[in-house]
Design an enzyme around this catalytic site. Structure first.
Site, short mmCIF file in Angstrom:
data_model
loop_
_atom_site.label_atom_id
_atom_site.label_comp_id
_atom_site.label_asym_id
_atom_site.label_seq_id
_atom_site.Cartn_x
_atom_site.Cartn_y
_atom_site.Cartn_z
N GLY A 20 0.48 -0.88 -0.11
CA GLY A 20 -0.10 -0.05 -0.08
C GLY A 20 0.87 0.75 0.05
CG LEU B 194 -1.88 10.88 3.03
CD1 LEU B 194 -2.75 11.77 3.06
CD2 LEU B 194 -0.67 11.08 2.59
N GLY C 30 1.26 3.77 4.37
CA GLY C 30 2.09 2.96 3.80
C GLY C 30 3.62 3.98 2.64
CB SER D 169 -14.95 18.51 1.87
OG SER D 169 -14.38 18.79 3.34
NE ARG E 156 -16.24 12.84 8.58
CZ ARG E 156 -15.13 13.37 7.92
NH1 ARG E 156 -15.01 11.27 8.04
NH2 ARG E 156 -14.47 13.42 7.75
#
Length: 669
Positions: free
Chosen positions: A44, A47, A49, A288, A341
Site C-alpha cells: 500500500g 499516506l 504506506g 468534504s 459524523r
C-alpha cells in the site's frame, strides 16, 4: 461463541504525557550499517504506506513497496478533501495536545485505546512541519501564516488544509519523498502488483505472494518484516465513497494466517455525500466535511412543502426561513452543524425516515450556503467601502470567498448533479466512508503475527467507534513518518544476523500453490453470474441490515444471507479471460471473495456488541432522544481470531482503561 483471554497491548507505563518519549528512550535500535542488511515489504502506498516506505528507506532499510494502482500517487488517500488535524494552536483558541487527545477519545465514543490516541495527538504537530518542508501548499491566512478551519466534534480550529484537495497534496508530498528513495535504489517499487498471500516462516511474517496484474505472473517476495498499509474495507457495502479498487484482501489474508481482526462493525457513515441516483451506480462521491463550516443543513418543516419540492413545484430558495428546519442547530445548539459524523448522519436519516427527505427517493437533505455567502459578502463590502445593502455586490463578493475556500468541491458537485450550488442548496445524504475497525495491533503497531505490522486505516487503533473529521490523514502520516520507523526497529534489531530470507522454502511453495489454486478455481468455475452481481447483492444486505441502524433480528438474517450469497458465489461466479494476462475481473473476484467472508464477521461483531456507540447504532440501545446508549460491559476492543470459518471466529477482549479522561455520556448539545 468462544471467548479467548485478554492479551497484552504492550502499553508503556508512567504518565501518559511521558509514555512515548520514555518508550523511545528504551527501545532497541538498529545501527545504520546493519539497516542495509534488512529488507522490509510495504503493501500500500497511500499516506500511511507511502510515508512509511519513504522514511524506512531514508533510514537505510531496503524497502519493497507494492500498490495495485499504476502509480503510488493513485492511492485512495488522494481523494481526501477537507484537511489534516494537528494540535499547534495557531488560532490561539485554546487547542492543545491534551484537547486533541480528549476530542479524539470522546469523538470515538470512549472505545479507543488511550495510549495510542495520546501519541497520535503528540506527534501531530510534527506532521505539519514535515509537510511544509516537503512543499505541501497549505492554505495561508492574510498574514502568510498557515490557516486553520474547524471540523465536526470539536470547539477549536485545528484543521490544516489545501483548498478541498488536501489528500492529494499530502500524497504528492509523500510520493516525492518516495521517489527520492526510488532514485537512490533504496525503494524497489512494484506498481500494478497485488498481495495475495502472507508467507510465514517459523511463526514470523517473512514475505508475500504477489500477482503482477499486467502479466498475471505470480511472484515471491521475501523480507524480514511486512507492513500492511492497504486502507479500509468500506467497499464491503458495494456503494461507498471509496475508490472502486479499495478492498480488504491484504488485511483479510493476514487475518486468515493468525492476525486478529478488531471491531469490524465500527464503520463510519459520512453525512455529506451526494445522494444515490440509481441502481446502476458504482460508487458515491463525497462532499468534504469542511463544507459544514459554512453550509447550514436543513429540511422543510411542513410535509406539504416537501411534496411540492419533490414534484418540482417549489424551489428550496423560495422557502421562507421560518418554514425551514435547521435540525442540527435545533438539536445540538453547542456544536450545530459541526457535530461529529455519526451524530449528523443519524440525524439526517431520522428526518428522511420521518418523510422530510427532499429528493425523488426521499433520501436527501439540503446543505445551504446562502447565509455564508451573505455574511462573507457583507464583510468584504465593508472592507472595500462598498454598499453593504446592495444585494448584487454582496452576493458576488460572498461567492468569491466561498469559491476560494471550496471552489473545486462546488465544481465537482455541479459536474455530477448538474446544479449550481452557489445558487441553490446542495443535496446530501449519508454514505459509507471510513472503517475504524481493522487488524488488531499493539502499541508497536504489530499484529498478533510477529513481524507483521499494520498502519493507517488498515489497523483499529486510534479512532474507537467513530473517527473525527480530518483525523485519517493525521493517523496515516503519524504512523508512517513518526511511529512505525521507531517501533519496527525494536523488532528488527533481532534480525541483523539473519541474512536474506530465501524464497525457495516449503513455506513459499505452499503459499504460492494456495494462490494459484484459488485463481485457477475462478477461471475454471464456468458459472453464469458476474462478480459484480454478487458484490451488489452483498452490498444490499449490508446496507439494509448492517448499515446506519442495526437490530438483532436483522443482523442474524444478514449473517445467514451472506453465507448463502457466499455459497452461491463459489458455485456460480463466472470470471472471463485467462490466468496469465491482464484480467481485472479475476482480481475483482478475489477481492469480493474476501468481502463475502468479512461481511459475515462484520454482522457477527455487530450482533455481539449489545450497545450503541459511535458508528455502531443498535436500535434496541438508544436514549429517549434517539442518541447512542453505551453499556460499560462493552468497554473493550473486540478482536476476532480466525478458526476456519467466520461463524466460528473466537473473540478476544482488550479491556479499555481510561485513567486520563472521565468516561461520561457523550453530548454535543
Amino acid at each position: 461463541m468462544k471467548i479467548g483471554s485478554n492479551f497484552p497491548a504492550k502499553l508503556p507505563e508512567g504518565p501518559i504525557a511521558d509514555q512515548w518519549t520514555n518508550y523511545k528512550n528504551h527501545i532497541n535500535l538498529v545501527n545504520p550499517a546493519n539497516k542495509r542488511l534488512i529488507d522490509v515489504i510495504v503493501v500500500g502506498t497511500g499516506l500511511a504506506g507511502g510515508s512509511a516506505a519513504a522514511t524506512l528507506a531514508e533510514l537505510g532499510y531496503n524497502v519493497k513497496a507494492f500498490c495495485f494502482q499504476d502509480s503510488p500517487r493513485r492511492a485512495h488517500s488522494i481523494a481526501a478533501q477537507g484537511g489534516i488535524n494537528a494540535a499547534k494552536n495557531y488560532q490561539g483558541d485554546g487547542d492543545s495536545t491534551y484537547r486533541l487527545f480528549y476530542d479524539t477519545v470522546k469523538g470515538g465514543d470512549y472505545r479507543a485505546r488511550e495510549a495510542n490516541v495520546y501519541r497520535l495527538a503528540e506527534v501531530s504537530a510534527n506532521i505539519i512541519d514535515q509537510c511544509v518542508a516537503q512543499g505541501v501548499p497549505f492554505a495561508r491566512d492574510y498574514g502568510g501564516l498557515l490557516d486553520n478551519r474547524s471540523f465536526g466534534g470539536v470547539l477549536v480550529s485545528r484543521t490544516f488544509y489545501a483548498k478541498g484537495q488536501t489528500g492529494q497534496q499530502l500524497l504528492l508530498g509523500a510520493y516525492s519523498a518516495m521517489n527520492r528513495q526510488i532514485a537512490r535504489g533504496k525503494i524497489k517499487m512494484y506498481n500494478r502488483h497485488e498481495m495475495l498471500e502472507l508467507v510465514m516462516i517459523d511463526g514470523k511474517a517473512r514475505g508475500i505472494i504477489a500477482r503482477d496484474l499486467v502479466s498475471g505472473e505470480i511472484e515471491r517476495h521475501s523480507a524480514h518484516a511486512v507492513v500492511i498499509a492497504s486502507g479500509g474495507y468500506g467497499n464491503v457495502f458495494f456503494l461507498s465513497t471509496n475508490a472502486m479498487g479499495s478492498n480488504v484482501s491484504a488485511t483479510w489474508k493476514i487475518h486468515k494466517k493468525g492476525a486478529w481482526f478488531a471491531n469490524p462493525c465500527y464503520t463510519q457513515i459520512h453525512p455529506t455525500c451526494i445522494p444515490v441516483s440509481g441502481d446502476h451506480q458504482s460508487k458515491l462521491t463525497l462532499m468534504s466535511e469542511s463544507l459544514r463550516n459554512d453550509g447550514r443543513i436543513w429540511v422543510p418543516k411542513k410535509p406539504e412543502d416537501v411534496k411540492a419540492i419533490r414534484e418540482g413545484k417549489l424551489k428550496p430558495t423560495q422557502l421562507a426561513e421560518e418554514d425551514r428546519d435547521y435540525y442540527l442547530e435545533r438539536r445540538y445548539p453547542a456544536f450545530g452543524n459541526l457535530v461529529p459524523r455519526d451524530v449528523a448522519s443519524r440525524a439526517a436519516k431520522e428526518r428522511c425516515d420521518a418523510g422530510f427527505g427532499v429528493n425523488a427517493t426521499g433520501e436527501a437533505v439540503y446543505l445551504d450556503f446562502a447565509s455564508a455567502i451573505e455574511r462573507y459578502g457583507k464583510e468584504q463590502a465593508h472592507l472595500k467601502g462598498l454598499d453593504e445593502n446592495d444585494k448584487t455586490i454582496v452576493t458576488d463578493l460572498g461567492r468569491e470567498v466561498i469559491k476560494n475556500k471550496y471552489g473545486n468541491l462546488f465544481q465537482m458537485y455541479e459536474k455530477i448533479v448538474d446544479d449550481n450550488p452557489y445558487e441553490t442548496p446542495m443535496m446530501i445524504y449519508p454514505a459509507v466512508h471510513y472503517t475504524m475497525g481493522g487488524t488488531w495491533v499493539d502499541y508497536n503497531l504489530m499484529s498478533t503475527i510477529p513481524g507483521c505490522f499494520v498502519i493507517g486505516e488498515a489497523n483499529f487503533s486510534d479512532h474507537g467507534a467513530n473517527r473525527l473529521g480530518a483525523s485519517a490523514l493525521m493517523q496515516g502520516l503519524a504512523d508512517g513518518y513518526f511511529v512505525l520507523p521507531y517501533t519496527i526497529g525494536d523488532y528488527l534489531s533481532a534480525d541483523i544476523r539473519t541474512g536474506k530470507i530465501p524464497t525457495d522454502s516449503p513455506e513459499f511453495d505452499e503459499a504460492e500453490k494456495a494462490v494459484k489454486d484459488q485463481l485457477e478455481k475462478f477461471i475454471n468455475n464456468k458459472g453464469t453470474k458476474s462478480v459484480d452481481y454478487f458484490h451488489k447483492k452483498l452490498g444490499k444486505v449490508m446496507w439494509d441490515k448492517v448499515g446506519m441502524a442495526r437490530n438483532a433480528q436483522g443482523l442474524k438474517e444478514a449473517a445467514e444471507e451472506i453465507r448463502q450469497i457466499r455459497d452461491e458465489f463459489w458455485k456460480d461466479v463466472r470470471v472471463p479471460g485467462g490466468l496469465n494476462e491482464f484480467n481485472e475481473e479475476l482480481a475483482k473476484a478475489g477481492r469480493v471473495a474476501d468481502f463475502l467472508e468479512l461481511g459475515e464477521l462484520f454482522a457477527k461483531d455487530a450482533l455481539h456488541r449489545e450497545e450503541s456507540c459511535g458508528g455502531h447504532f443498535r436500535e434496541e440501545h438508544q436514549t429517549e432522544e434517539g442518541e447512542a446508549k453505551r453499556d460499560p460491559k462493552f468497554q473493550y476492543a473486540a478482536a476476532w481470531e480466525f478458526t476456519g470459518d467466520p461463524k466460528d471466529a473466537v473473540l478476544h477482549k482488550e479491556d479499555l482503561v481510561y485513567e486520563n479522561i472521565e468516561v461520561k455520556e457523550r453530548s454535543y448539545k
